[in-house]
Motif scaffolding. Structure first.
Motif, PDB file in Angstrom:
ATOM      1  N   PRO A  72      34.375  50.731   6.689  1.00 56.54           N
ATOM      2  CA  PRO A  72      35.310  49.633   6.964  1.00 56.54           C
ATOM      3  C   PRO A  72      36.038  49.441   8.062  1.00 56.54           C
ATOM      4  CG  PRO A  72      36.127  51.312   5.283  1.00 56.54           C
ATOM      5  CD  PRO A  72      35.075  51.836   5.821  1.00 56.54           C
ATOM      6  N   LEU A  73      35.681  49.503   9.063  1.00 56.22           N
ATOM      7  CA  LEU A  73      36.234  49.322  10.498  1.00 56.22           C
ATOM      8  C   LEU A  73      35.541  48.356  11.280  1.00 56.22           C
ATOM      9  CD1 LEU A  73      36.581  53.161  11.365  1.00 56.22           C
ATOM     10  CD2 LEU A  73      38.360  51.608  10.285  1.00 56.22           C
ATOM     11  N   VAL A  74      36.190  47.621  12.048  1.00 56.38           N
ATOM     12  CA  VAL A  74      35.794  46.685  13.265  1.00 56.38           C
ATOM     13  C   VAL A  74      36.380  47.182  14.549  1.00 56.38           C
ATOM     14  CG1 VAL A  74      35.747  44.744  11.697  1.00 56.38           C
ATOM     15  CG2 VAL A  74      37.937  45.058  13.007  1.00 56.38           C
ATOM     16  N   ASN A  75      35.491  46.956  15.480  1.00 56.40           N
ATOM     17  CA  ASN A  75      35.961  47.184  17.116  1.00 56.40           C
ATOM     18  C   ASN A  75      36.316  45.998  17.785  1.00 56.40           C
ATOM     19  OD1 ASN A  75      34.853  48.220  19.858  1.00 56.40           O
ATOM     20  ND2 ASN A  75      36.176  49.618  18.963  1.00 56.40           N
ATOM     21  N   CYS A  76      37.647  46.000  17.952  1.00 52.27           N
ATOM     22  CA  CYS A  76      37.945  44.838  18.756  1.00 52.27           C
ATOM     23  C   CYS A  76      38.332  45.237  20.225  1.00 52.27           C
ATOM     24  CB  CYS A  76      39.338  44.435  18.239  1.00 52.27           C
ATOM     25  SG  CYS A  76      40.466  43.148  19.196  1.00 52.27           S
ATOM     26  N   GLU A  77      37.798  44.247  21.178  1.00 54.10           N
ATOM     27  CA  GLU A  77      38.076  44.358  22.884  1.00 54.10           C
ATOM     28  C   GLU A  77      39.437  44.864  23.191  1.00 54.10           C
ATOM     29  OE1 GLU A  77      36.140  41.303  24.651  1.00 54.10           O
ATOM     30  OE2 GLU A  77      34.312  41.575  23.447  1.00 54.10           O
ATOM     31  N   LYS A  78      40.260  43.985  22.213  1.00 56.08           N
ATOM     32  CA  LYS A  78      41.625  44.362  22.793  1.00 56.08           C
ATOM     33  C   LYS A  78      42.420  45.458  22.106  1.00 56.08           C
ATOM     34  CE  LYS A  78      43.230  39.925  22.681  1.00 56.08           C
ATOM     35  NZ  LYS A  78      44.085  38.862  22.247  1.00 56.08           N
ATOM     36  N   CYS A  79      42.100  45.558  20.512  1.00 60.12           N
ATOM     37  CA  CYS A  79      42.760  46.410  19.967  1.00 60.12           C
ATOM     38  C   CYS A  79      42.040  47.875  19.553  1.00 60.12           C
ATOM     39  CB  CYS A  79      43.206  45.926  18.441  1.00 60.12           C
ATOM     40  SG  CYS A  79      44.009  44.144  18.503  1.00 60.12           S
ATOM     41  N   GLY A  80      40.924  47.975  19.985  1.00 59.22           N
ATOM     42  CA  GLY A  80      40.191  48.963  19.537  1.00 59.22           C
ATOM     43  C   GLY A  80      39.508  49.283  18.258  1.00 59.22           C
ATOM     44  N   TRP A  81      39.543  50.320  17.567  1.00 54.67           N
ATOM     45  CA  TRP A  81      39.055  50.350  16.272  1.00 54.67           C
ATOM     46  C   TRP A  81      40.135  50.042  15.504  1.00 54.67           C
ATOM     47  CZ3 TRP A  81      34.292  50.296  14.893  1.00 54.67           C
ATOM     48  CH2 TRP A  81      33.324  50.753  15.818  1.00 54.67           C
ATOM     49  N   VAL A  82      40.048  49.204  14.408  1.00 53.63           N
ATOM     50  CA  VAL A  82      40.948  48.823  13.452  1.00 53.63           C
ATOM     51  C   VAL A  82      40.369  48.714  11.967  1.00 53.63           C
ATOM     52  CG1 VAL A  82      42.409  46.734  12.977  1.00 53.63           C
ATOM     53  CG2 VAL A  82      41.541  46.942  15.376  1.00 53.63           C
ATOM     54  N   ALA A  83      41.331  49.190  11.159  1.00 59.74           N
ATOM     55  CA  ALA A  83      40.990  49.385   9.875  1.00 59.74           C
ATOM     56  C   ALA A  83      40.924  47.750   9.169  1.00 59.74           C
ATOM     57  CB  ALA A  83      41.994  50.155   8.940  1.00 59.74           C
ATOM     58  N   LEU A  84      39.916  47.777   8.113  1.00 56.44           N
ATOM     59  CA  LEU A  84      40.086  46.464   7.297  1.00 56.44           C
ATOM     60  C   LEU A  84      41.026  46.552   6.573  1.00 56.44           C
ATOM     61  CD1 LEU A  84      36.584  45.720   6.067  1.00 56.44           C
ATOM     62  CD2 LEU A  84      37.471  44.765   8.126  1.00 56.44           C
ATOM     63  N   PRO A  85      41.861  45.425   6.277  1.00 54.08           N
ATOM     64  CA  PRO A  85      43.015  45.565   5.213  1.00 54.08           C
ATOM     65  C   PRO A  85      42.322  45.809   3.785  1.00 54.08           C
ATOM     66  CG  PRO A  85      42.819  43.246   6.522  1.00 54.08           C
ATOM     67  CD  PRO A  85      41.541  43.880   6.842  1.00 54.08           C
ATOM     68  N   GLU A  86      43.086  46.585   3.175  1.00 51.97           N
ATOM     69  CA  GLU A  86      42.891  46.954   1.728  1.00 51.97           C
ATOM     70  C   GLU A  86      42.282  45.930   1.034  1.00 51.97           C
ATOM     71  OE1 GLU A  86      45.466  49.861   0.174  1.00 51.97           O
ATOM     72  OE2 GLU A  86      45.616  51.145   2.175  1.00 51.97           O
ATOM     73  N   GLU A  87      42.878  44.680   1.003  1.00 52.71           N
ATOM     74  CA  GLU A  87      42.417  43.784   0.225  1.00 52.71           C
ATOM     75  C   GLU A  87      40.963  43.150   0.579  1.00 52.71           C
ATOM     76  OE1 GLU A  87      45.328  43.990   1.964  1.00 52.71           O
ATOM     77  OE2 GLU A  87      45.171  42.197   3.242  1.00 52.71           O
ATOM     78  N   CYS A 124      43.697  42.442  13.242  1.00 55.40           N
ATOM     79  CA  CYS A 124      45.123  42.759  13.864  1.00 55.40           C
ATOM     80  C   CYS A 124      45.344  41.640  14.675  1.00 55.40           C
ATOM     81  CB  CYS A 124      44.781  43.936  14.694  1.00 55.40           C
ATOM     82  SG  CYS A 124      46.191  44.746  15.307  1.00 55.40           S
ATOM     83  N   CYS A 125      44.244  41.026  15.480  1.00 55.75           N
ATOM     84  CA  CYS A 125      44.817  39.879  16.576  1.00 55.75           C
ATOM     85  C   CYS A 125      44.103  38.729  16.387  1.00 55.75           C
ATOM     86  CB  CYS A 125      44.551  40.469  17.954  1.00 55.75           C
ATOM     87  SG  CYS A 125      42.868  40.635  18.532  1.00 55.75           S
ATOM     88  N   GLY A 126      43.082  38.693  15.465  1.00 58.30           N
ATOM     89  CA  GLY A 126      42.373  37.391  15.252  1.00 58.30           C
ATOM     90  C   GLY A 126      41.236  37.310  16.244  1.00 58.30           C
ATOM     91  N   GLY A 127      41.143  37.863  17.209  1.00 54.86           N
ATOM     92  CA  GLY A 127      40.031  37.737  18.258  1.00 54.86           C
ATOM     93  C   GLY A 127      38.682  38.190  17.782  1.00 54.86           C
ATOM     94  N   PRO A 128      37.749  38.132  18.724  1.00 51.26           N
ATOM     95  CA  PRO A 128      36.410  38.333  18.138  1.00 51.26           C
ATOM     96  C   PRO A 128      36.343  39.880  18.311  1.00 51.26           C
ATOM     97  CG  PRO A 128      36.412  37.729  20.478  1.00 51.26           C
ATOM     98  CD  PRO A 128      37.742  37.638  19.923  1.00 51.26           C
ATOM     99  N   ALA A 129      35.368  40.546  17.112  1.00 51.39           N
ATOM    100  CA  ALA A 129      35.396  41.982  16.851  1.00 51.39           C
ATOM    101  C   ALA A 129      34.017  42.207  16.178  1.00 51.39           C
ATOM    102  CB  ALA A 129      36.582  42.470  16.175  1.00 51.39           C
ATOM    103  N   LYS A 130      33.457  43.404  16.533  1.00 53.28           N
ATOM    104  CA  LYS A 130      32.352  43.831  15.597  1.00 53.28           C
ATOM    105  C   LYS A 130      32.424  44.625  14.687  1.00 53.28           C
ATOM    106  CE  LYS A 130      29.342  43.001  19.792  1.00 53.28           C
ATOM    107  NZ  LYS A 130      28.699  41.900  19.384  1.00 53.28           N
ATOM    108  N   ARG A 131      31.821  44.735  13.681  1.00 50.86           N
ATOM    109  CA  ARG A 131      31.809  45.678  12.676  1.00 50.86           C
ATOM    110  C   ARG A 131      31.059  47.092  12.907  1.00 50.86           C
ATOM    111  NH1 ARG A 131      33.971  43.431   7.881  1.00 50.86           N
ATOM    112  NH2 ARG A 131      33.346  41.177   7.650  1.00 50.86           N
ATOM    113  N   GLU A 132      31.651  48.238  12.690  1.00 51.00           N
ATOM    114  CA  GLU A 132      30.833  49.482  12.569  1.00 51.00           C
ATOM    115  C   GLU A 132      29.592  49.243  11.800  1.00 51.00           C
ATOM    116  OE1 GLU A 132      31.255  52.643  14.213  1.00 51.00           O
ATOM    117  OE2 GLU A 132      29.295  52.812  13.279  1.00 51.00           O
ATOM    118  N   THR A 133      28.467  49.558  12.367  1.00 49.66           N
ATOM    119  CA  THR A 133      27.230  49.501  11.592  1.00 49.66           C
ATOM    120  C   THR A 133      26.523  50.621  10.997  1.00 49.66           C
ATOM    121  OG1 THR A 133      25.922  49.587  13.788  1.00 49.66           O
ATOM    122  CG2 THR A 133      26.665  47.360  12.879  1.00 49.66           C
TER     123      THR A 133
END
Length: 807
Positions: A435-450, A485-494
RNA sequence: GCCGGUGUGAUGAAAUUGGUAGACGUAGCGGACUCAAAAUCCGCCGCUGGCGACAGCGUACCGGUUCGAGUCCGGUCACCGGCACCA
């Protein structure tokens, strides 16, 4: 009073239905009774169904659970399914069915089979690791690990199974092959999620002291973690860079005559411009990279390596310049990836030195270092050629040199572990999404628990790819998302999680399986606490068992669970082999299907046999004939019912043996010596045939067979009109004083050899015994013309007479 | 190589931890019941010699400690499992 035939099929169905209707094995989460949590490893629900290998541990723990229930415990004995995994996925691919559908069918089949065996699971607590309501919490735990910095992504050479097309953890590589399919494992550079199990290495060793695990499990885990104490020592080089090595033998520093780097060592590239033989070096490095783990670790092969021309190391204890080699006998992943070589006292270094013509300097007296390396088994060798260490024992020299290194600022004591971090991602579909996404700006970001659970998306193809990408990767709709985190485009870990994720905490979910707010409530976690007794296979010692201990310690650290160790006690069963003693396999055609055994002999016979088959901890070969023996035993009990006399108390004839049997069976169940416990029940049955049996005695017999043969016990219990169920009756108690018969047969030895036996009153004194012994005709004959020198009398056991000819 | 384990009848195995080796079960042999078979019940069942009472031997092998060893100690062999170039 019984005229019915023992129709096990009808009876077993009847009682299984009754138990379900009355829900008699339901376990409340609070009780006045003491709690007991007995656990078995939940199965992977394969398409082949349950096999007899499952029946052994499950029946054993069911016997324990049933007995503990009768002892008055509130017993948690749950079952579930570890359903993510490759076979299901492969089956789904071949048959174009969704793996979730396959899983559902397999679980239904397993459940039916488990119920046919009459296990006393609390079916309201079943867990399924592929249920989003479950894997939500697997993902949640992963996120906590991520937030604490214990999950990290890094690019490194990993084990790659060529058949599963997927990376493997070190624990999953067995003899250079894939633990699951046996295919070749190669090394591949890949970016992977890793869990920092190494951070827990010391605690995973230390806390073994606090738990009651069978010794071989403890030692196997300790060996796997592989702690060693030594020193890190800095060698200067003629290139100016410091080269740090790890050694467990700093005392032999004066004998270090060359150094070796692993082919992956970063200095090799760094020194590119100064190396006079760069082409030769790169050729070697590339060749090493192409080798599989198996090829690289093959022992028979000769040592290989290349000397680095242009750079030399400097031995810090004597300032001598020494050559530096690269060789694949040094591993990047252990220590610093570089060693100091002491050929006089290390077999591998010696072999290498002989081949490459390196100097060999003896620093511990006692061997002939020109002939072979002198490696000591103890640490009492005397130091030579070692300046200020000369004359000391190895044992004394180690702290002296370590202190010296520390003082000089060129080294320090260091503990190392063989354990490596856990490679946690898999390039397959049927697993928990990470449950992580990779953002160009923020790097690896955890999905919010909800946003948990992050559901597996529907894909067109589950097939693993040759490129090493996950089947989820082409799902652009799912992959492309926005950064939390920033609302920008990001990709999920596959990549998905390995099979071991869901099983690392499942025993906690049983405590509170339907909770939507937490993996389990605080109250449930506190009430059930540790698993009191966990039985499982030895093959999981360095996989599931180690992983789950690690996760549990982490959960303890973040305040989720109240204990640092998940399991108080761990036992292990031996394998069930085929009729000839060979491993059961489809190709050998010696697989025993529990369904067939149940159809032919009944579940009670199956249970009884699998417990009687032999020492629980050892492997045992299946025998159809021996199954019949157990059926015969149950028949004999059934047939006995017709001839039960009235009587509310044990008869004089049977009293002692009944009490003795209760004691024996009670102890044997607790110690997993089921085979001898059953033997004792057979002995008692034989005596009932011989001496007759009354109602009180028969009732006790039913209580004792109930854990083993619960259907028959409940049926006869009902026919005799006893109250409630045998399954829920109390366990019979024994009176120690009544286990003792009034008379005892003791051995009479002469000079330590058995010559006769005599029967004496229990607890007779030596004088009384001797009176009977000397009256014994055989002994009297032996004593003719002899006199007694000495008498050894062991009360209730034997007398031993030492005779000598009369003077 | 290192760590752990095992070695007992035809066979699966027991043996209260130093005290009658082989409980219990299979298989085998004999008997009862049956027209017969199956099932069931009863008995025998480590090896060698002897008609026999009995004697001798026997827990992988060699040696030791002990009144007494399957069990403890030293050594050897065989098999199984785990780890394995971990410095």
């Amino acid at each position: 009073m019984i005229t019915l035939k023992y129709e096990f099929n009808r009876i077993e169905k009847k009682w299984q239905d009754r138990w379900t209707q009355e829900n008699i094995y339901h376990t409340p989460n609070s009780s006045d009774k003491p709690k007991f949590y007995g656990l078995v490893e939940f199965p992977y629900p394969s398409g082949h169904g349950l096999h007899v290998g499952h029946a052994r541990p499950y029946t054993a723990m069911d016997v324990v659970a049933r007995k503990r229930r009768m002892d008055g415990y509130n017993v948690l004995f749950p079952m579930g399914y570890d359903a993510f995994g490759l076979p299901t996925e492969n089956f789904a691919i071949q048959n174009h069915i969704h793996p979730a559908k396959v899983t559902e069918q397999n679980i239904a089949n397993f459940t039916k089979q488990l119920q046919m065996l009459g296990y006393s699971f609390d079916w309201d607590r079943v867990v399924d690791t592929t249920d989003p309501g479950y894997y939500k919490w697997t993902q949640w735990i992963f996120l906590q690990l991520f937030k604490k910095g214990l999950a990290y992504k890094t690019s490194m050479p990993v084990n790659w199974c060529t058949s599963c097309k997927c990376v493997l953890a070190n624990e999953e590589v067995v003899n250079g092959g894939c633990e699951r399919c046996g295919s070749e494992v190669i090394r591949k550079e890949k970016s992977q999620w890793m869990l920092k199990i190494t951070e827990y290495a010391q605690r995973l060793i230390d806390d073994l002291d606090d738990v009651d695990f069978i010794e071989r499990v403890k030692t196997q885990q300790k060996n796997w973690i592989g702690r060693s104490t030594g020193a890190e020592v800095t060698f200067k080089t003629t290139q100016g860079d410091d080269l740090v090595v790890y050694t467990t033998r700093p005392d032999t520093l004066f004998g270090a005559t060359y150094m070796v780097l692993s082919p992956e060592h970063p200095y090799i590239n760094q020194w590119k411009d100064v190396l006079g033989n760069w082409d030769e070096v790169t050729a070697y490095v590339e060749a090493a990279a192409r080798k599989s783990d198996f090829e690289r670790t093959e022992l028979v092969k000769e040592k290989t390596g290349v000397k680095l021309e242009g750079v030399r190391g400097i031995n810090p204890v004597n300032g001598k310049e020494i050559p530096i080699f690269i060789s694949d006998y040094v591993l990047v992943s252990y220590g610093t990836g570089a060693i100091m070589a002491v050929p006089a006292h290390d077999d591998r270094d010696w072999e290498f030195a002989k081949k490459f013509g390196c100097e060999i300097i003896e620093v511990v007296k006692g061997g002939d270092v020109e002939k072979e390396a002198f490696t000591l088994k103890d640490d009492t060798g005397i130091m030579v050629n070692s300046d200020f260490l000369n004359g000391m024992t190895v044992k004394d020299a180690i702290p002296v040199i370590t202190e010296w290194l520390t003082k000089e600022g060129i080294g320090h004591q260091k503990v190392n572990y063989k354990l490596r971090d856990w490679v946690f991602s898999r390039q397959r579909y049927w697993g928990e999404p990470i449950p992580l996404v990779n953002c160009e700006k923020c790097g690896w970001v955890a999905l919010p628990e909800e946003q948990l659970p992050l559901l597996l998306p529907e894909v067109e193809s589950y097939e693993p790819t040759d490129t090493g990408e996950s089947p989820l990767a082409p799902m652009t709709d799912w992959v492309n998302t926005t950064c939390p985190c920033c609302g920008g485009p990001a990709k999920r870990e596959t990549d998905t999680m390995p099979q071991w994720a869901g099983s690392s905490w499942y025993f906690l979910r049983y405590m509170d399986p339907k909770n939507t707010e937490a993996l389990a409530s605080k109250e449930a976690l506190e009430y059930w606490g540790q698993v009191d007794w966990y039985n499982g296979g030895m093959e999981h010692t360095t996989l599931h068992l180690l992983y789950s201990r690690f996760w549990h310690k982490f959960l303890y650290d973040i305040g989720v669970v109240p204990f640092a160790e998940p399991y108080k006690k761990r036992t292990s069963h031996g394998m069930i082999l085929g009729e000839g003693g060979e491993k059961m396999s489809k190709s050998r055609g010696n697989v025993v299907n529990p369904n067939d055994v149940i159809a032919q002999y009944g579940a009670d016979t199956m249970r009884m046999y699998i417990m009687f088959i032999g020492d629980f901890e050892k492997a045992a070969a299946w025998s159809d004939n021996a199954v019949k023996g157990c059926k015969r035993f149950l028949d004999r009990i059934w047939n006995l019912a017709e001839n039960v006399a009235e009587g509310d108390e044990y008869s004089k004839d049977n009293e002692a043996l009944v009490h003795k049997t209760i004691k024996k069976v009670s102890d044997d169940i607790e110690n997993m010596k089921f085979n001898t416990g059953i033997a004792a029940l057979m002995t008692l049955t034989n005596q009932f045939y011989d001496k007759g049996v009354n109602k009180a005695e028969f009732k006790t017999m039913l209580q004792m067979i109930s854990p083993f043969a619960p259907h028959m016990a409940d049926e006869l219990w009902e026919q005799f009109g006893f109250e409630g169920y045998a399954s829920t009756a109390s366990w019979p108690v024994y009176d120690e004083s009544k286990t003792i018969a009034s008379e005892v047969t003791i051995a009479v030895q002469v000079g330590g050899k058995l010559k006769s036996t005599v029967t004496v009153p229990m607890g007779s004194e030596e004088a009384a015994v001797m009176e009977i012994v000397t009256a014994d005709s055989k002994i009297a004959k032996l004593m003719e013309g002899k006199e007694i020198v000495k008498v050894i009398h062991v009360p209730n056991k034997l007398v031993n007479l030492i005779l000598k000819p009369k003077a």
